[in-house]
Design a protein around this motif. Structure first.
Motif, PDB file in Angstrom:
ATOM      1  N   THR A 188       0.874  -1.182   0.000  1.00 20.91           N
ATOM      2  CA  THR A 188       0.000   0.000   0.000  1.00 20.91           C
ATOM      3  C   THR A 188       0.911   1.231   0.000  1.00 20.91           C
ATOM      4  O   THR A 188       2.119   1.127   0.276  1.00 20.91           O
ATOM      5  N   PHE A 189       0.349   2.389  -0.261  1.00 19.20           N
ATOM      6  CA  PHE A 189       1.146   3.620  -0.158  1.00 19.20           C
ATOM      7  C   PHE A 189       1.627   3.815   1.282  1.00 19.20           C
ATOM      8  O   PHE A 189       2.736   4.297   1.514  1.00 19.20           O
ATOM      9  N   THR A 190       0.781   3.427   2.241  1.00 15.00           N
ATOM     10  CA  THR A 190       1.178   3.578   3.646  1.00 15.00           C
ATOM     11  C   THR A 190       2.392   2.696   3.952  1.00 15.00           C
ATOM     12  O   THR A 190       3.322   3.119   4.643  1.00 15.00           O
ATOM     13  N   SER A 225     -10.669  -0.152  -5.798  1.00 20.80           N
ATOM     14  CA  SER A 225      -9.545   0.527  -5.124  1.00 20.80           C
ATOM     15  C   SER A 225     -10.007   1.216  -3.839  1.00 20.80           C
ATOM     16  O   SER A 225     -11.192   1.217  -3.501  1.00 20.80           O
ATOM     17  N   HIS A 226      -9.030   1.815  -3.140  1.00 24.60           N
ATOM     18  CA  HIS A 226      -9.328   2.670  -1.978  1.00 24.60           C
ATOM     19  C   HIS A 226     -10.136   3.879  -2.479  1.00 24.60           C
ATOM     20  O   HIS A 226      -9.843   4.395  -3.566  1.00 24.60           O
ATOM     21  N   PRO A 227     -11.133   4.352  -1.707  1.00 24.11           N
ATOM     22  CA  PRO A 227     -11.964   5.462  -2.185  1.00 24.11           C
ATOM     23  C   PRO A 227     -11.158   6.685  -2.614  1.00 24.11           C
ATOM     24  O   PRO A 227     -11.513   7.372  -3.580  1.00 24.11           O
ATOM     25  N   HIS A 228     -10.040   6.980  -1.934  1.00 25.84           N
ATOM     26  CA  HIS A 228      -9.240   8.142  -2.333  1.00 25.84           C
ATOM     27  C   HIS A 228      -8.546   7.907  -3.668  1.00 25.84           C
ATOM     28  O   HIS A 228      -8.389   8.838  -4.457  1.00 25.84           O
ATOM     29  N   ALA A 229      -8.136   6.678  -3.910  1.00 26.46           N
ATOM     30  CA  ALA A 229      -7.477   6.387  -5.195  1.00 26.46           C
ATOM     31  C   ALA A 229      -8.498   6.531  -6.325  1.00 26.46           C
ATOM     32  O   ALA A 229      -8.196   7.102  -7.380  1.00 26.46           O
ATOM     33  N   ILE A 230      -9.718   6.057  -6.094  1.00 21.91           N
ATOM     34  CA  ILE A 230     -10.767   6.202  -7.118  1.00 21.91           C
ATOM     35  C   ILE A 230     -11.036   7.690  -7.358  1.00 21.91           C
ATOM     36  O   ILE A 230     -11.093   8.152  -8.497  1.00 21.91           O
ATOM     37  N   ALA A 231     -11.126   8.444  -6.269  1.00 21.70           N
ATOM     38  CA  ALA A 231     -11.397   9.881  -6.404  1.00 21.70           C
ATOM     39  C   ALA A 231     -10.267  10.604  -7.129  1.00 21.70           C
ATOM     40  O   ALA A 231     -10.496  11.578  -7.854  1.00 21.70           O
ATOM     41  N   GLN A 232      -9.036  10.133  -6.967  1.00 25.82           N
ATOM     42  CA  GLN A 232      -7.895  10.786  -7.614  1.00 25.82           C
ATOM     43  C   GLN A 232      -7.881  10.533  -9.121  1.00 25.82           C
ATOM     44  O   GLN A 232      -7.136  11.174  -9.850  1.00 25.82           O
ATOM     45  N   CYS A 233      -8.677   9.567  -9.576  1.00 30.73           N
ATOM     46  CA  CYS A 233      -8.647   9.170 -10.992  1.00 30.73           C
ATOM     47  C   CYS A 233     -10.017   9.320 -11.643  1.00 30.73           C
ATOM     48  O   CYS A 233     -10.292   8.675 -12.650  1.00 30.73           O
ATOM     49  N   SER A 270      -7.809  -0.670   0.985  1.00 31.52           N
ATOM     50  CA  SER A 270      -6.558  -0.013   0.553  1.00 31.52           C
ATOM     51  C   SER A 270      -6.310  -0.372  -0.905  1.00 31.52           C
ATOM     52  O   SER A 270      -6.934  -1.302  -1.442  1.00 31.52           O
ATOM     53  N   THR A 271      -5.380   0.353  -1.529  1.00 30.04           N
ATOM     54  CA  THR A 271      -5.032   0.046  -2.925  1.00 30.04           C
ATOM     55  C   THR A 271      -4.389  -1.348  -2.993  1.00 30.04           C
ATOM     56  O   THR A 271      -4.609  -2.093  -3.943  1.00 30.04           O
ATOM     57  N   GLY A 272      -3.606  -1.693  -1.962  1.00 28.03           N
ATOM     58  CA  GLY A 272      -2.951  -3.011  -1.929  1.00 28.03           C
ATOM     59  C   GLY A 272      -3.989  -4.122  -1.845  1.00 28.03           C
ATOM     60  O   GLY A 272      -3.865  -5.159  -2.515  1.00 28.03           O
ATOM     61  N   HIS A 322      -0.193  14.427  -3.627  1.00 23.97           N
ATOM     62  CA  HIS A 322       0.583  14.026  -2.453  1.00 23.97           C
ATOM     63  C   HIS A 322      -0.352  13.557  -1.341  1.00 23.97           C
ATOM     64  O   HIS A 322      -1.474  14.044  -1.233  1.00 23.97           O
ATOM     65  N   THR A 323       0.142  12.641  -0.522  1.00 24.11           N
ATOM     66  CA  THR A 323      -0.638  12.200   0.644  1.00 24.11           C
ATOM     67  C   THR A 323       0.183  12.384   1.910  1.00 24.11           C
ATOM     68  O   THR A 323       1.403  12.228   1.906  1.00 24.11           O
ATOM     69  N   ARG A 324      -0.537  12.769   2.976  1.00 19.19           N
ATOM     70  CA  ARG A 324       0.061  12.930   4.305  1.00 19.19           C
ATOM     71  C   ARG A 324      -0.253  11.681   5.123  1.00 19.19           C
ATOM     72  O   ARG A 324      -1.387  11.200   5.085  1.00 19.19           O
ATOM     73  N   PHE A 325       0.745  11.205   5.822  1.00 23.39           N
ATOM     74  CA  PHE A 325       0.554  10.057   6.710  1.00 23.39           C
ATOM     75  C   PHE A 325       0.934  10.502   8.115  1.00 23.39           C
ATOM     76  O   PHE A 325       1.905  11.255   8.292  1.00 23.39           O
ATOM     77  N   ALA A 326       0.197  10.020   9.115  1.00 25.64           N
ATOM     78  CA  ALA A 326       0.536  10.364  10.504  1.00 25.64           C
ATOM     79  C   ALA A 326       1.172   9.162  11.170  1.00 25.64           C
ATOM     80  O   ALA A 326       0.759   8.013  10.948  1.00 25.64           O
TER      81      ALA A 326
END
Ligand code: PPY
Length: 295
Positions: free
Chosen positions: A13-15, A107-115, A133-135, A177-181
């Protein structure tokens, strides 16, 4: 002792890639299939740190992360990692020549939204299924060669799960870009990344306005920061989940918690009837190269 690092999994995953960029090889990686499971694990002491996505430049906050932190597991943000993201379109190798005939995208909802633009132009009307997750989406596609389904994920996920990338870089905007905490039950990270150096210092606060809904309350909140010249880099409202129209605010300040200015702003806000909670004061790191492209 080897640190145990939990992340939103599965592998690739990106994480996961953000974890590898930040922590390197000297840690034990522990994959969780959902953000709440990963957050619970660090709260229960099963892992040393949890790494979860918090915000994407195209899609905004990962609400699940903030909501779970605020409502379920009070932990501190002890570090932040920002990484560039490239999304690719991938199918099972048996479908690489007729990939345009797929009937579902996963895919992950954010990945779908990004495309969205890509999907709208190329696959109008087909359903999008959300994965944790995308993974997880890539793994699903590899395990279901019988389904006419594609995944949106990164290049390492294609390698990890044996998929064929049939369209590269399908995210709609170049700046993605993505922010991870990095989360922990106590306030300090007490860990130095072997690879990355901190770029800036930040403090994140959660602010709840007084219940009696006075006019200008948000203006007063902001002015407590403005006259102290505390630069805010984010302000976001989220529902309190107590009734329609009740919100709290998440505010990022561009400096480390000090002894004077931030405590002064907090005291001023509390005198106005607001409640103020520290979500973390931490260093922000940024990864320059695209994560997930295997280079
Ligand atoms: O699903 C993943 O790979 C994640 O780590 C969450 C995510 C999803 C989309 C963009 C960046 C991170």
């Amino acid at each position: 002792m080897t640190k145990r690092i939990g992340f939103l999994g599965p592998r690739a995953t990106f994480t996961h890639l953000a974890v590898q960029s930040f922590f390197g090889n000297e840690v034990e990686e522990v994959s969780y299939s959902t953000i709440p499971q990963c957050i619970d694990a660090v709260a229960e002491g099963k892992i040393d740190f949890a790494v979860v996505p918090t915000e994407n430049a195209l899609e905004g906050s990962v609400n699940l992360t903030f909501d779970y932190l605020i409502h379920e597991q009070p932990l501190y943000i002890v570090g932040e990692i920002v990484a560039p993201i490239e999304q690719h379109f991938m199918v099972h190798p048996s479908r690489k020549n007729d990939w345009e005939k797929i009937t579902r995208v996963y895919s992950h909802p954010h990945a779908i939204a990004q495309c969205h633009k890509f999907l709208h132009q190329n696959f109008k009307g087909i359903p999008y299924d959300t994965a944790t997750s995308t993974g997880a989406a890539a793994r699903h596609v590899s395990q279901h060669p019988d389904e006419a389904v594609a995944a949106i994920a990164n290049e390492l996920a294609a390698k990890e799960y044996g998929l064929e990338i049939v369209k590269e870089n399908i995210h709609d905007y170049h700046y993605n870009h993505t922010r991870f905490a990095i989360l922990h039950p106590s306030r300090k990270l007490e860990y130095t990344s072997p690879h990355l150096t901190p770029e800036k210092e930040k403090t994140t606060l959660m602010i709840t306005l007084p219940a009696d809904d006075q006019s200008g309350a948000l203006h007063q909140v902001l002015s407590a920061f403005t006259w102290r010249k505390l630069n805010l880099s984010k302000i976001e409202s989220r529902p309190m989940k107590t009734g329609l129209g009740n919100y709290f605010f998440i505010i990022d300040i561009d400096m480390q918690l000090d002894d004077v200015l931030i405590p002064g702003a907090k005291a001023e806000l509390e005198a106005l009837g607001c409640s103020v909670k520290l979500l973390g004061s931490y260093e922000a790191y940024s990864i320059k190269k695209n994560i997930g492209n295997g280079v």
